[in-house]
Write an enzyme that holds these catalytic residues in place. Sequence first.
Site, PDB file in Angstrom:
ATOM      1  CG  LEU A 127      -1.491   1.238   1.593  1.00  0.00           C
ATOM      2  CD1 LEU A 127      -2.987   1.804   0.035  1.00  0.00           C
ATOM      3  CD2 LEU A 127      -3.012   1.431   3.001  1.00  0.00           C
ATOM      4  CG  HIS A 231       8.390   4.699   9.967  1.00  0.00           C
ATOM      5  ND1 HIS A 231       8.241   6.315   9.114  1.00  0.00           N
ATOM      6  CD2 HIS A 231       9.719   5.067   9.704  1.00  0.00           C
ATOM      7  CE1 HIS A 231       9.141   7.066   8.894  1.00  0.00           C
ATOM      8  NE2 HIS A 231       9.477   5.916   8.787  1.00  0.00           N
TER       9      HIS A 231
END
Length: 337
Positions: A127, A231
């Site tokens: 994605l 992240h």
Amino acid sequence: MLVVRPITPQDYAALYSCAVESGYGFTSLPIDEDLLRRRIARAQEAFAREHVSEPGEEGYLFVMEDTESGEIVGCSGIEAAVGLTEAFYHYRLGKVVHHSKSLDVYNALETLTLCNDYTGVSEFCTLFLREPFRKNQNGRVLSRFRMLFMAEFRERFSDLAIAEMRGVSNENGESPFWDWLEQHFFTMDFNQADYLTGIGEKAFVAELMPQFPLYVKMLEPKAQEVIGQVHDNTRPALRMLESEGFKFRGYVDIFDAGPTVEVDVENIKTVRESMRKPVHIGDVADGADVILCNTRVADFRAARATIHVAEDSITVSQDTAEALRLKHGDSARFVAL
């Protein structure tokens, strides 16, 4: 209009640009011409298979296209069943208890064990949405349409689905977790190891990874802190998946220790709430805002759209019908945005 469709060989340059822009730690989009072209060819084979009774080696890769400019703004994929021909590795978080009744000592210690527990499950992957288009819920559409695809073609996918989340690394692609592994077990940096895995060169994992459980307390504090953490750029994607029912069950990436989340496909919110109805073409004033897709594999199309929902049908605009290649009487699947 931004329309999601199967990738084609003509999209190679755009896919390569996405790989470059995705940066460090994005394993499923390595900057490698041969691998990216093979991924496109593999996706074309998957979409061309008309009769699939169970999940296998199929890898479905889609792009999001701006139909006005022809620009590719992002990509998104689904693996039907991971680990069938190449080992699919994770670390599993567990506990070991050290207990001495006579000494009145009790220690419950966290461990990391190398495993292949997710072999055969379906994976939401690859994605990526380009920076200028990260607005107007485009990212939500680019992720959730895959759940409509999975709901429409259930026989092509496993009963369990996972998504690997990018773990913590700095702007140079350095991972605190990998730094510790590199120091004790490897002689390559994080980016090289991540790249090799991305291009399918995984033998070194079995050859060099510690085969016995690791005590988490043995790791440096910085490495311990990032286990199961994502992240910063990945937090919105994780929140969206959690809203769909995905949960963290203690499995982390072997390189950056990012979390892998899982869900029973039948319990995915979009799958449960999606509906399939015949299509009429007409006025959609005061309609509902949805993610809408047709019900064909090779000619699949999906987009955000405004539709009018009746008990036994839906009405879509002429523009939407043309963009998604829908005709009067066709069936379409949709879910509220």
